[in-house]
Design an enzyme around this catalytic site. Structure first.
Site, PDB file in Angstrom:
ATOM      1  N   LYS A  79       4.093 -52.165   9.936  1.00  2.81           N
ATOM      2  CA  LYS A  79       3.984 -50.934   9.142  1.00  2.81           C
ATOM      3  C   LYS A  79       4.946 -51.002   7.971  1.00  2.81           C
ATOM      4  O   LYS A  79       6.095 -51.441   8.126  1.00  2.81           O
ATOM      5  CB  LYS A  79       4.310 -49.739  10.035  1.00  2.81           C
ATOM      6  CG  LYS A  79       4.163 -48.364   9.384  1.00  2.81           C
ATOM      7  CD  LYS A  79       4.450 -47.273  10.411  1.00  2.81           C
ATOM      8  CE  LYS A  79       4.276 -45.881   9.814  1.00  2.81           C
ATOM      9  NZ  LYS A  79       4.556 -44.825  10.806  1.00  2.81           N
ATOM     10  N   SER A 154       1.203 -41.212  11.318  1.00  2.00           N
ATOM     11  CA  SER A 154       1.334 -41.861  10.041  1.00  2.00           C
ATOM     12  C   SER A 154       1.065 -43.366  10.099  1.00  2.00           C
ATOM     13  O   SER A 154       0.963 -44.003   9.056  1.00  2.00           O
ATOM     14  CB  SER A 154       2.716 -41.612   9.454  1.00  2.00           C
ATOM     15  OG  SER A 154       3.699 -42.120  10.307  1.00  2.00           O
ATOM     16  N   SER A 178       3.418 -40.433  15.554  1.00  2.00           N
ATOM     17  CA  SER A 178       2.787 -41.310  14.571  1.00  2.00           C
ATOM     18  C   SER A 178       2.327 -42.667  15.073  1.00  2.00           C
ATOM     19  O   SER A 178       1.693 -43.398  14.319  1.00  2.00           O
ATOM     20  CB  SER A 178       3.736 -41.515  13.390  1.00  2.00           C
ATOM     21  OG  SER A 178       3.837 -40.305  12.670  1.00  2.00           O
TER      22      SER A 178
END
Lengths: 483, 107, 496
Positions: A79, A154, A178
């Site tokens: 990420k 997210s 997330s």
């Protein structure tokens, strides 16, 4: 789609190699329309893959050194909130469009030391603020199978990349859900460890007392493997816990497992198919010898309110360093600014709408005259929520629930209404506030083929219980569900 | 302070003040939109006033352990390419080795 | 309008930022202290900066154990209570030399509280005053801004240096008290070895809060902060100027503004800093990246037992051992460097010379150091210089006045490390005339040449002795042994 163990078996058998696999993934990434990646590290990854492929032959006699390097030759994606020395890291923000960090996050370093190959940096909600990956300055990420829907956020890029086979596994981060939410929406396993298990050094901070890095994988076993490689005290992170990391056990357990079902998580507003899937899995666990115990976590209704004060307050402070002085984008208007104040404002205009909203809210909650009523009070309610769990865990080994009231919703459906978007995190936030380890395991699909994940929560530092319960659910879910 | 327990009126003044503290420049539209959305969020947050928190210790940290201390050891940050301080490589504007900013005096 | 005859009293509080002499910074592993022999100007800009110091995204603080130890020692040596639990908080504001947009400091739960310093004031140090210390807390230093034409440059080498901030109660009422407080605090931290004490490099920085109020009033007046005055003498003068400025403002019917001012040592004035933006709300909150600092009580007691001899103790010991007066003893123990210098000189010369060496250091040497605003370590003085001087004085080879001159020569010679006192004496022809047979004729000559004054002296004008001694001294080009000369002149005048 193969798990890590299956891939290592294939390396040993000679049917593929780190290099072949890596190239295959780069092809898949190039062809994908999901917009899961922000940066693709082709030359860096190929260099890693080449080296490992050589070593497999020359150093290890064709057999993967699974103990010494548990992730040998495994292509992962990270990420874009985690730093890698020399690799652009953007947090999906215009602010960091050109940022190349001078150091590598501890967790990433551990993975690469264990033999992992980094394919690239994954798209996300800007600065990890969002639940649908619609807040990225680099465009939204699409759901792995239903391209008109969100993958969750997210860590939307992470969820989609694993589900769409653009990498073997991915790292996400979880502050209020997330990892778990995109895992549930995308149909993969996503795990958030106990706060303090994995170093945050190199994780660009959203909420310091809540953020954790975690694996998003195809199986509970893979998640446990990645967790074990990353967990441990880090002298660079004063909030890592000095608690021994026991080797992650994933032998499924059901008999005698006391499973708590919190009444506050079975409210109106959950989609009927989601409700049915969760209740169905609970029945299966019961049939396998688990003891189902109703529990109560009375402060659950206050979760969103508590989180959106505590987390945004910390975030507003953590984002003050983005001032265009030492790194980040310095727009022309800032260069031409005639005062310091104007300079800062022009630089910080590069934050997206949601980020600015949270900064304003957090700044307000910490400001003079409001600190006690908002920040302090929310922190007190947070402790009460933690105590709720501690009481419940006196009677049960794990707690289960849905991850989200719905399956993946359509792009644009909730993005106009911030509060409505915040409420999608209602089941994941409490475990974050309490610092507990939690995981999402896909258990079913709805009539449209959209994945439904079950959340499992364990007591602090009991990741083994979490993995074993998760493995049990995973095995039971595979019975009768096309995965 | 009884006043703080009541619902906070979220008007544009409050938004502008917070934005100023955070060095954010907002357009008139943005200010209005934030006043509305933040107002709704704070309305939801006001539920927290229903909770009895007397004697409850705020939970500030994620771990329960006291602060760990590090030995007083120098580990310098190695220089970057061509021997210059590596920390300058990501800097937007560097002059004489320093990070450049507009004139501070008179700000 | 205020009654022009109103008597005001000045109320002074001092905040001192002490840089701790640890090897690495407070929250990062970068070097904190200058390498021996180097100055700040020698460092490459921004070379001594890690990603933690520059506030790069994803970086986190890790607290230096030694910084905590030094902070505790400072608290113990100033009679503070050491809090077993203290908390680091973020003080938030935007400024280019503040990389994270907040400073890690301590707010409502500092490490040390409720201490004091006992000051000795007045000519003989016989007036004592206790000044309270409200708190001592730990924090990180900011970087440095350099202002050029149209822009500024930020150097983060200093960012993250460990500091303790020592905050006094507003107990001081005169510039003398403020100066004494600073000198005492300075000597304590240099003694402990927690601070290198280099004023030019910013190791010890003082901000003064000054207000005035009518004598007898209990409310405080409007407070003005004077920042970054870099010597104790200048702090005293700045306070004196500011108190008078405030008095003039009030007497003229104007109101005082709560503000921050700077001191111009050339003009001996304070002036307002260009109006900064309205004081920001610092939005303090506990830093979630740093759990609470817990200090066990037996750790505190162990450190208390290990404290070295502090300035007052050393001063008293010197008074006993070397028969020094309180003033000289106080001066030579005013900094650890000076005390060590004294001890080395005495070792070289022998204990019997202690008194003379102390006198030379406390007198002329200190005067020169104060004037130049430097500490003894920054000069070319060597202990052996003073050992030599003491020996020459005791042998009566040179006079005390000549010794003073030699000190001046050593000082102005710059790097006179290699200079030799005996050489200087030869070169300058400073050898005293101790020879009676050489002096007698000179004195006889002066007596003979001034019959009128001789008569007046014998008639009772005793102070004319000075005239004769002066004349005789002139005649010997200042080389006569003054004590001997005085005795001889006196004898001869009295007809002995």
């Amino acid at each position: 789609m193969k798990t890590i163990r299956e891939i290592h078996d294939a390396f040993d058998a000679g049917t593929t190699s780190p290099l072949v696999l890596t190239k295959k993934y780069f092809d898949a990434i190039a062809q994908s329309r999901h917009n899961a990646f922000i940066t693709v590290c082709e030359s860096r990854a190929l260099e890693q893959a080449n080296r490992l492929t050589d070593e497999l032959k020359s150093k290890h006699g064709g057999k993967v050194p699974r103990k010494a390097q548990p992730l040998f030759g495994i292509p992962l994606a990270i990420k874009d909130v985690l730093t890698i020395d020399g690799v652009r890291t953007t947090c999906a923000s215009k602010m960091l469009e050109n940022y190349v960090p001078p150091y590598t996050a501890t967790a990433v370093k551990k993975l690469e030391d264990a033999g992992a190959i980094t394919l690239g940096k994954l798209n996300m909600d800007e600065f990890a603020m969002g639940s649908s990956n619609e807040n990225s300055a680099f465009g939204p990420v699409l759901h792995p199978t239903h391209l008109d829907r969100v993958p969750g956020g997210s860590s939307g890029g992470s969820g989609t990349a694993v589900a769409a086979d653009l990498c073997v596994a991915a790292l996400g981060t979880d502050t209020g859900g997330s990892i778990r939410l995109p895992a549930s929406f995308c149909g993969v396993v996503g795990m958030k460890p106990t706060y303090g298990r994995i170093s945050r050094y190199g994780q660009i901070a959203f909420a310091s007392s809540l953020d954790q890095i975690g694996p998003m994988c195809r199986s509970v076993e893979d998640a446990a493997l990645l967790y074990e490689v990353m967990a441990g005290v880090d002298p660079f992170d004063s909030t890592t816990a000095n608690v021994p990391v026991n080797g992650a056990v994933t032998a499924p357990i059901t008999k005698g497992l006391r499973v708590g079902v919190p009444r506050e998580y079975f409210i109106d507003g959950i989609e009927p198919e989601v409700k049915a899937a969760i209740e169905g899995m609970i029945e299966k666990l019961k049939a396998e010898g688990a003891q189902i115990v109703p529990v109560s976590l009375p402060h659950t209704p206050y979760a969103v309110a508590t989180y959106y004060i505590v987390a945004v307050s910390e975030a507003s402070s953590n984002l003050s360093r983005f001032d265009g002085v030492r790194f980040g984008v310095r727009p022309k208007e800032a260069i031409e600014a005639r005062s310091l104040s104007e300079f800062y404002k022009k630089v910080r205009a590069n934050f997206g709408t949601e980020v600015k909203r949270r900064i304003i809210l957090g700044t307000f909650a910490l400001s003079s005259g409001y600190y006690d009523a908002y920040y302090r009070r929310a922190a007190q309610v947070r402790r009460l929520m933690r105590q709720d769990f501690e009481k419940a865990f006196e009677q049960v080994d794990v707690i289960v629930s849905a991850v989200s009231p719905s399956t993946a919703f359509k792009l644009g459906e909730k993005s106009k209404d911030p509060l409505r978007m915040y409420l999608t995190d209602i089941f994941t936030i409490p475990a974050s506030l309490a610092g507990l380890p939690a995981m999402s395991v896909p258990v079913a699909e709805d009539a449209q083929g959209l994945s439904i994940g079950m959340q499992v929560i364990a007591p602090r530092f009991q990741e083994n219980v979490l993995f074993r319960a998760g493995a049990a659910i995973e095995r039971l879910a595979q019975v009768g569900v096309a995965s | 302070m009884a006043i703080l327990k009541c619902m906070t009126e979220v008007d544009e003044t409050l938004i502008k003040k917070a934005a100023e503290l955070a060095r954010l420049e907002l357009s008139a539209d943005e200010t209005a939109e934030y006043a509305k959305s933040i107002g709704e969020i704070l309305k939801h947050v006001d539920q927290l006033n229903q909770v009895s928190v007397d004697g409850v210790e705020p939970m500030i940290y994620g771990i329960d352990e006291p602060l760990r201390l590090r030995p007083d050891e120098v580990i310098p940050f190695p220089p970057g390419r061509d021997g210059e301080p590596k920390i300058l490589e990501s800097a937007p504007e560097v002059v004489h080795g320093g990070f450049k900013v507009p004139q501070i005096l008179g700000s | 309008m205020i009654d022009p005859s109103t008597e005001f009293e000045t109320v002074i509080g001092l905040e001192v930022h002490v840089q701790l002499a640890t090897e690495s910074k407070i929250f990062s592993t970068a070097r904190a202290r200058l390498e021996p022999g180097k100055s700040v100007a020698d460092e490459v800009v921004n070379a001594n900066t890690t990603p933690v110091d520059a506030g790069h995204p994803g970086t986190l603080p890790a607290l230096n154990r030694k910084a905590v130890e030094y902070a505790i020692k400072t608290g113990l040596a100033t009679s503070c209570r050491i809090n077993e639990k203290s908390v680091f908080s973020r003080k938030q504001y935007f400024y280019p030399d503040l990389p994270k947009g907040y400073q890690i400091s301590q707010y409502d739960q500092p490490l040390c509280e409720h201490g004091f310093l006992d000051l000795e004031l007045g000519e003989n140090g016989d007036r004592t005053k206790r000044v309270g210390i409200t708190r001592i807390h730990m924090e990180e230093d900011a970087g440095k801004n350099v202002h050029l034409a149209g822009f500024s440059l930020v150097n983060l080498n200093r960012a993250g240096t460990p500091l303790v901030e020592v905050v006094s109660e507003p107990d001081m009422r005169t510039s003398e008290e403020a100066g004494a407080y600073l000198r005492k605090l300075y000597s304590i931290v240099t003694y402990l070895g927690v601070c290198d004490g280099n004023l030019q490099e910013g190791n010890f920085r003082c901000d003064a809060n000054v207000s005035i109020r009518p004598k007898g009033a209990t409310q405080f007046g409007t407070r003005v902060e004077i920042k970054n005055v870099n010597s104790f003498r200048f702090v005293e003068k700045a306070i004196e100027y500011e108190a008078e400025r405030q008095r003039q403002v009030l007497l003229s019917g104007d109101r005082l503004v709560q503000e921050t001012r700077l001191y111009d040592s050339q003009k001996n004035q304070t002036f307002s800093m260009r109006t900064k933006e309205e004081a920001d709300d610092y939005r303090y909150f506990p830093d979630p990246d740093l759990p609470p600092l817990m200090i066990a009580s037996d750790t505190i007691e162990k450190m208390r037992a290990e404290l070295p001899e502090l300035p007052d103790q050393k001063r008293d010991r010197f008074m006993n051992e070397f028969g020094l007066n309180r003033y000289d003893a106080g001066q030579i123990t005013s900094s650890k460097a000076m005390a060590v210098f004294f001890e080395s000189s005495v070792t070289a010369a022998g204990a019997s010379h202690g008194k003379v060496i102390a006198n030379l250091l406390a007198g002329e040497t200190t005067r020169l150091l104060n004037e130049a605003g430097v500490e003894i370590a920054a000069t070319a003085f060597q202990p052996r210089h003073f050992a030599d001087l003491a020996k020459l004085i005791s042998e009566k080879t040179i006079s005390a006045t000549a010794a003073k001159q030699i000190i001046g020569i050593l000082h102005s010679a710059g790097s006179a490390v290699a200079a030799d006192v005996n050489e200087i004496v030869e070169r300058e022809g400073m050898k005293q005339v101790n020879d009676l047979s050489a002096l007698e004729p000179i004195i006889d000559g002066i007596i003979a040449a001034n019959p009128k004054q001789v008569e007046e002296f014998r008639a009772g004008k005793e102070k004319l002795l000075g005239f004769f001694v002066g004349q005789a001294m002139k005649a010997t080009q200042g080389k006569a042994n003054p004590a001997m000369l005085q005795e001889l002149v006196s004898k001869k005048l009295k007809g002995e």
